[in-house]
Design an enzyme around this catalytic site. Structure first.
Site, PDB file in Angstrom:
ATOM      1  N   HIS A  82       7.093 -10.531   1.974  1.00 52.84           N
ATOM      2  CA  HIS A  82       5.981  -9.607   2.202  1.00 52.84           C
ATOM      3  C   HIS A  82       4.765 -10.373   2.707  1.00 52.84           C
ATOM      4  O   HIS A  82       4.455 -11.449   2.219  1.00 52.84           O
ATOM      5  CB  HIS A  82       5.606  -8.875   0.906  1.00 52.84           C
ATOM      6  CG  HIS A  82       4.497  -7.896   1.095  1.00 52.84           C
ATOM      7  ND1 HIS A  82       4.704  -6.634   1.616  1.00 52.84           N
ATOM      8  CD2 HIS A  82       3.168  -8.001   0.883  1.00 52.84           C
ATOM      9  CE1 HIS A  82       3.544  -6.011   1.696  1.00 52.84           C
ATOM     10  NE2 HIS A  82       2.593  -6.811   1.259  1.00 52.84           N
ATOM     11  N   ASP A 161       1.338   4.507  -5.922  1.00 53.99           N
ATOM     12  CA  ASP A 161       0.550   3.604  -5.082  1.00 53.99           C
ATOM     13  C   ASP A 161       0.013   4.317  -3.857  1.00 53.99           C
ATOM     14  O   ASP A 161      -1.152   4.145  -3.496  1.00 53.99           O
ATOM     15  CB  ASP A 161       1.383   2.388  -4.656  1.00 53.99           C
ATOM     16  CG  ASP A 161       0.594   1.516  -3.691  1.00 53.99           C
ATOM     17  OD1 ASP A 161      -0.444   0.978  -4.121  1.00 53.99           O
ATOM     18  OD2 ASP A 161       0.964   1.413  -2.510  1.00 53.99           O
ATOM     19  N   ARG A 168      -8.593   4.708  -3.456  1.00 53.40           N
ATOM     20  CA  ARG A 168      -9.311   3.423  -3.402  1.00 53.40           C
ATOM     21  C   ARG A 168     -10.014   3.247  -2.063  1.00 53.40           C
ATOM     22  O   ARG A 168     -11.130   2.740  -1.978  1.00 53.40           O
ATOM     23  CB  ARG A 168      -8.347   2.265  -3.659  1.00 53.40           C
ATOM     24  CG  ARG A 168      -7.880   2.168  -5.118  1.00 53.40           C
ATOM     25  CD  ARG A 168      -6.694   1.233  -5.249  1.00 53.40           C
ATOM     26  NE  ARG A 168      -6.998  -0.100  -4.762  1.00 53.40           N
ATOM     27  CZ  ARG A 168      -6.088  -0.945  -4.251  1.00 53.40           C
ATOM     28  NH1 ARG A 168      -4.819  -0.581  -4.170  1.00 53.40           N
ATOM     29  NH2 ARG A 168      -6.452  -2.133  -3.846  1.00 53.40           N
ATOM     30  N   SER A 183      -0.485  -3.029  -6.454  1.00 54.58           N
ATOM     31  CA  SER A 183      -0.104  -2.169  -5.333  1.00 54.58           C
ATOM     32  C   SER A 183       1.057  -2.790  -4.549  1.00 54.58           C
ATOM     33  O   SER A 183       2.086  -2.154  -4.296  1.00 54.58           O
ATOM     34  CB  SER A 183      -1.328  -1.962  -4.434  1.00 54.58           C
ATOM     35  OG  SER A 183      -0.968  -1.452  -3.176  1.00 54.58           O
ATOM     36  N   LYS A 187       5.607  -1.850  -5.001  1.00 52.57           N
ATOM     37  CA  LYS A 187       6.491  -1.455  -3.905  1.00 52.57           C
ATOM     38  C   LYS A 187       7.651  -2.435  -3.768  1.00 52.57           C
ATOM     39  O   LYS A 187       8.787  -2.055  -3.507  1.00 52.57           O
ATOM     40  CB  LYS A 187       5.697  -1.370  -2.598  1.00 52.57           C
ATOM     41  CG  LYS A 187       4.788  -0.149  -2.552  1.00 52.57           C
ATOM     42  CD  LYS A 187       3.861  -0.135  -1.349  1.00 52.57           C
ATOM     43  CE  LYS A 187       2.699  -1.078  -1.512  1.00 52.57           C
ATOM     44  NZ  LYS A 187       1.601  -0.900  -0.578  1.00 52.57           N
TER      45      LYS A 187
HETATM   46  N1  URA Z   1      -1.800  -3.957   0.730  1.00 53.64           N
HETATM   47  C1  URA Z   1      -1.299  -3.085  -0.172  1.00 53.64           C
HETATM   48  O1  URA Z   1      -0.140  -2.686  -0.054  1.00 53.64           O
HETATM   49  N2  URA Z   1      -2.090  -2.668  -1.175  1.00 53.64           N
HETATM   50  C2  URA Z   1      -3.363  -3.080  -1.329  1.00 53.64           C
HETATM   51  O2  URA Z   1      -4.019  -2.684  -2.267  1.00 53.64           O
HETATM   52  C3  URA Z   1      -3.889  -3.990  -0.382  1.00 53.64           C
HETATM   53  C4  URA Z   1      -3.064  -4.409   0.617  1.00 53.64           C
END
Ligand code: URA
Ligand code: CA
Length: 436
Positions: A82, A161, A168, A183, A187
């Protein structure tokens, strides 16, 4: 349990229990907890922070808010990768086939472009015929047969999320280390991999501007992954310029092919090898970093990595003719150059700005359901450290219409900072963070 009490507890600097965190995430996902209370709670977290225990509980609750993918039908150790948001970050397109060619299974779920960042799915869809949709059975079967498939991440992955991020985004609470860590990791945990390599971007293009915050984010994510039983390694990498030369969908696919052929840009090649090394070691197909590097280099030199890319394209319905003939990819009708006004050395290139410019050319999305033009984008002809004379070309603009390019020329020029001296060379990988 009352949401009011949780807001008050966090406001006063208390530590929430696991049960309280589960109540919060379940209630918010179902719609029982209204946005105004969640907003107040989020701002309290922004100022008070969270302990590692709270952050891990939060991540697990968010991961369980929707589907949790079962990859146990795939042989071998599944390693996911990621990146925390690059511009022109072509690495996944290169890494997936490269690592698979070395024998590690790559079951990758990727996302789409939004704002200034690109998305792997959109890049792959610039390949004629390529599909990012598969049933879970087809996905598992593809990875068992070929070692690689890249598909779209569904809305059913960590829905808490998706909902929270929107809130947010409009309440000035994105830039919080525990919230970003939870967050991203929710995932990744829901997507089912056994191990995880994180590319955490530092520098002016990154989410968090201060290096200490970036380091804390990397440490927090490694700690969450480890506590959740997934071996996790993070590399903190420099983002004082976009990665490689191409920014834009088809342009990055072409750049990926060149990199798989061993003639890609140095920084993209180096980052791919650094991340690939970690992936091969975590997947237990290489003994150590030296062995992993050797295998990756050999897969590129022998042509096996490129061959794996071809197999992946064919398996997902794409026409592989573009690999030998890039003119088969979507090509923009207008091509103009942006020239330097002054002489000197390029000492920084604002990736965030060039990401925005590329989006405005049509390569990305302002809103989630905007259409994308796969052909347009930028090709950098100067990088940090380049010597340029006034009149030299800094960047090629690939546009749909002459007026699109003309409207953005000044912004592109201004994104290149040119100084009187060569900049200090900076390493691409600034720090490696692991549990041990
Ligand atoms: N990328 C994400 O998936 N979540 C965040 O909060 C910031 C960057
Ligand atoms: Ca690139």
């Amino acid at each position: 349990m009352r949401m009011y009490d949780l807001i008050k507890k966090k406001r006063d600097g208390g530590e929430l229990t696991e049960a309280e965190i589960r109540f919060l995430i379940e209630g918010f996902t179902k719609g029982d907890i209204p946005d105004y209370q969640m907003s107040a709670f989020t701002m309290a977290v922004f100022f008070r922070g969270m302990t590692d225990r709270e952050t891990t509980a939060l991540t697990l609750a968010m991961a369980r808010s929707g589907d949790v993918i079962d990859l146990s039908g795939i042989d071998g150790v599944k390693v996911d990768k990621h990146s925390t948001g690059g511009v022109g970050d072509t690495t996944t397109l290169v890494l997936a086939p490269l690592v698979a060619a070395c024998g590690a299974p790559v079951a990758k779920m990727s996302g789409r472009a939004l704002g200034h960042t690109g998305g792997t799915l959109d890049k792959l869809e610039s390949i004629p015929g390529f599909s990012v949709y598969m049933t879970p059975e087809q996905f598992v079967d593809s990875v068992n047969r070929l070692k690689v498939a890249v598909i779209g991440q569904t809305a059913a992955i960590a829905p808490a999320d998706g909902k929270w991020y929107k809130l947010r985004d409009v309440t000035a609470t994105v830039e919080s280390v525990p919230l970003i860590a939870a967050s991203i990791m929710s995932k990744k945990l829901a997507a089912g991999a056994d191990a995880l390599v994180l590319d955490v971007k530092a520098g002016r293009g990154a989410f968090l501007k201060k290096f200490e915050d970036t380091l804390k984010l990397a440490e927090t994510m490694v700690s969450i992954g480890t506590r959740a039983g997934r071996r996790t390694v993070a590399l903190i990498t420099d983002m004082n310029q976009p990665l490689g030369r191409a920014i834009g969908n088809a342009l990055e696919v072409k750049e990926a092919v060149e990199t798989l052929q061993g003639r890609g840009p140095d920084d993209l090649t180096e980052l791919t090898l650094a991340l690939g090394t970690e992936m091969l070691v975590l997947a237990q197909v290489a003994e150590d970093a030296t062995d992993a590097r050797r295998r990756l280099g050999e897969a590129i030199r022998s042509g096996r990595a490129l061959e794996k890319f071809r197999e992946m394209v064919v398996n997902q319905g794409g026409d592989p003719a573009f690999i030998d003939d890039p003119s088969r990819l979507p090509t923009a009708p207008v091509r103009v150059v942006v020239e330097a006004r002054a002489s000197g050395w390029v000492d920084a290139i604002d990736g965030h700005e060039l990401g925005d410019v590329t989006m405005l050319l049509g390569a990305g999305r302002r809103k989630q359901d905007d259409e994308i033009d796969h052909a347009v984008g930028l090709v950098l002809r100067a990088k940090v450290g380049s010597r340029v004379e006034a009149g030299d070309v800094l960047c090629e603009v690939h546009a749909a219409r002459p007026e699109d390019a003309a409207a953005l020329t000044e912004r592109i020029r201004a994104a290149f900072s040119i100084g009187p001296r060569p900049p200090e060379p900076r390493p691409l990988v600034l720090r490696r963070v692991s549990a041990d």
